[in-house]
Design an enzyme around this catalytic site. Structure first.
Site, short mmCIF file in Angstrom:
data_model
loop_
_atom_site.label_atom_id
_atom_site.label_comp_id
_atom_site.label_asym_id
_atom_site.label_seq_id
_atom_site.Cartn_x
_atom_site.Cartn_y
_atom_site.Cartn_z
N LYS A 192 0.91 -1.28 0.07
CA LYS A 192 -0.03 0.07 -0.01
C LYS A 192 1.02 1.27 -0.07
O LYS A 192 0.49 2.25 -0.38
CB LYS A 192 -1.04 0.07 1.05
CG LYS A 192 -0.37 -0.21 2.42
CD LYS A 192 0.02 1.25 3.14
CE LYS A 192 0.76 1.02 4.52
NZ LYS A 192 1.14 2.27 5.30
N THR A 249 -3.43 5.57 4.10
CA THR A 249 -2.09 6.17 3.66
C THR A 249 -1.96 6.73 2.41
O THR A 249 -1.35 7.85 2.24
CB THR A 249 -1.01 4.87 3.62
OG1 THR A 249 -1.22 4.03 4.61
CG2 THR A 249 0.20 5.22 3.50
#
Length: 338
Positions: A192, A249
């Site tokens: 990610k 994120t």
């Protein structure tokens, strides 16, 4: 009450030590720099990493790694992926009895393509580790120390150890689930960061919400494709360590990877970004590893390929976006599953 040492006094290590101390555990945090550990002990703060945060008075700090290891029955490893082998080798020498080791970092080692549990298993002899556990999920340190509701997952081949760590951290604002898919949890947490870098670039280019939503969605497809090919459960990537961590994120100003990407999108070089951040940007190393994994497993990862071209081949961000948008026609669902 458990005796716990947190190895690494950065923002995330400090936040987790904060949670554990508030939970009533005997917590010692280790940092390399004496001035930092002195600040924690005398002023109950760690201003370099968590501004305006008052740490529990019960939380103690040391720059003596041997003392930290001797203190604890559980070790929380909160150092960057790049330093994990070095710490593992030191722990291998210092550990005199088996202890539960919990790593909370997110990355993959380039070239060897090892996940962190694999690196630790190579560096620390089996008789010195009771269990290896990974803690991951959508969790900014800055919000944890404000006691904002945060939910993560822990995974281990040892289900009892995972349950023990779940109990260790659980409280009214820090909720922990267990997951048996160690491979998927580690891959989701690492990969990610690659997509978060790309999302930051999109924002830096001021391409808006449409582009970013597409990038996050297709990024999750890439992560899932690779993870499933490597043997992980597809369900893990729709959970906290996958979708959850990717959302936070790729969208938050707290994210180092998003900040780095944003600077790249606005025209900074990678060298300027790295120097300006002053902290480790895990997504840069992981992009190199993801690029290598995609080739090894013969998995289509165009977003990763485009980001790799920007970071390591000198391509301009807009050029990479133009390449992505001009690719041939695809079926969305077939491409996602295969």
């Amino acid at each position: 009450m458990k005796k716990v040492s947190v190895i690494g006094a950065g923002s995330w290590g400090t936040a987790l030590a904060f949670v554990l101390a508030e939970n009533g555990h005997d917590v010692l945090i280790w940092g390399r720099r004496k001035e930092q550990t002195n600040e924690i002990n005398k002023h109950h703060s760690n201003q370099a990493y968590l501004k305006n945060c008052t740490l529990p008075e019960s939380l103690k700090a040391t720059s003596n790694l041997e003392l930290a290891v001797e203190h604890a029955e559980i070790l929380i490893l909160a150092v960057p992926t790049k330093g994990m082998r070095e710490i593992g080798a030191q722990l291998n020498t210092l550990l005199q009895q088996p202890k539960i080791l919990v790593h909370v970092s997110k990355g993959i080692e380039p070239d060897s393509l090892k996940r962190i549990t694999e690196m630790l298993a190579e560096e620390i002899r089996p008789e010195a580790r009771k269990a290896l556990v990974v803690l991951s999920g959508p969790s900014h340190a800055e919000e944890v120390v404000l006691r904002h509701p945060t939910t993560v997952t822990v995974a281990s081949a040892d289900s009892e150890a995972a349950k023990e760590i779940q109990t260790l951290f659980m409280n009214s604002y820090f909720r922990v689930y267990t997951n048996e898919d160690v491979l998927g949890v580690e891959l989701g947490g690492a990969l990610k960061n690659v997509i978060a870098l790309a999302a930051g670039i999109t924002d830096g280019l001021e391409y808006g919400d449409n582009a970013k939503a597409a990038l996050i969605t297709r990024g999750l497809a890439e992560i899932t494709r690779l993870g499933v090919k490597m043997g992980a459960s597809p369900l893990t990537f729709s959970g906290l360590a996958g979708m959850g961590d990717l959302i936070v994120t790729a969208n938050s100003v707290h994210s180092r990877n998003w900040k780095a990407g944003n600077m790249l999108g606005k025209g900074s070089s990678l060298e300027e970004v790295t120097e300006g951040m002053g902290m480790v940007i895990e997504g840069v190393r992981t992009t190199k590893a993801a690029h290598q994994l995609a080739k090894q497993y013969e998995v289509s990862m165009p977003l990763t390929e485009a980001l790799y071209s920007v970071l390591f081949e000198g391509h301009e961000p807009k050029e990479a976006v133009d390449w992505l948008m001009s690719r041939g026609k695809k079926k969305e669902i077939d491409e996602f599953l295969n």
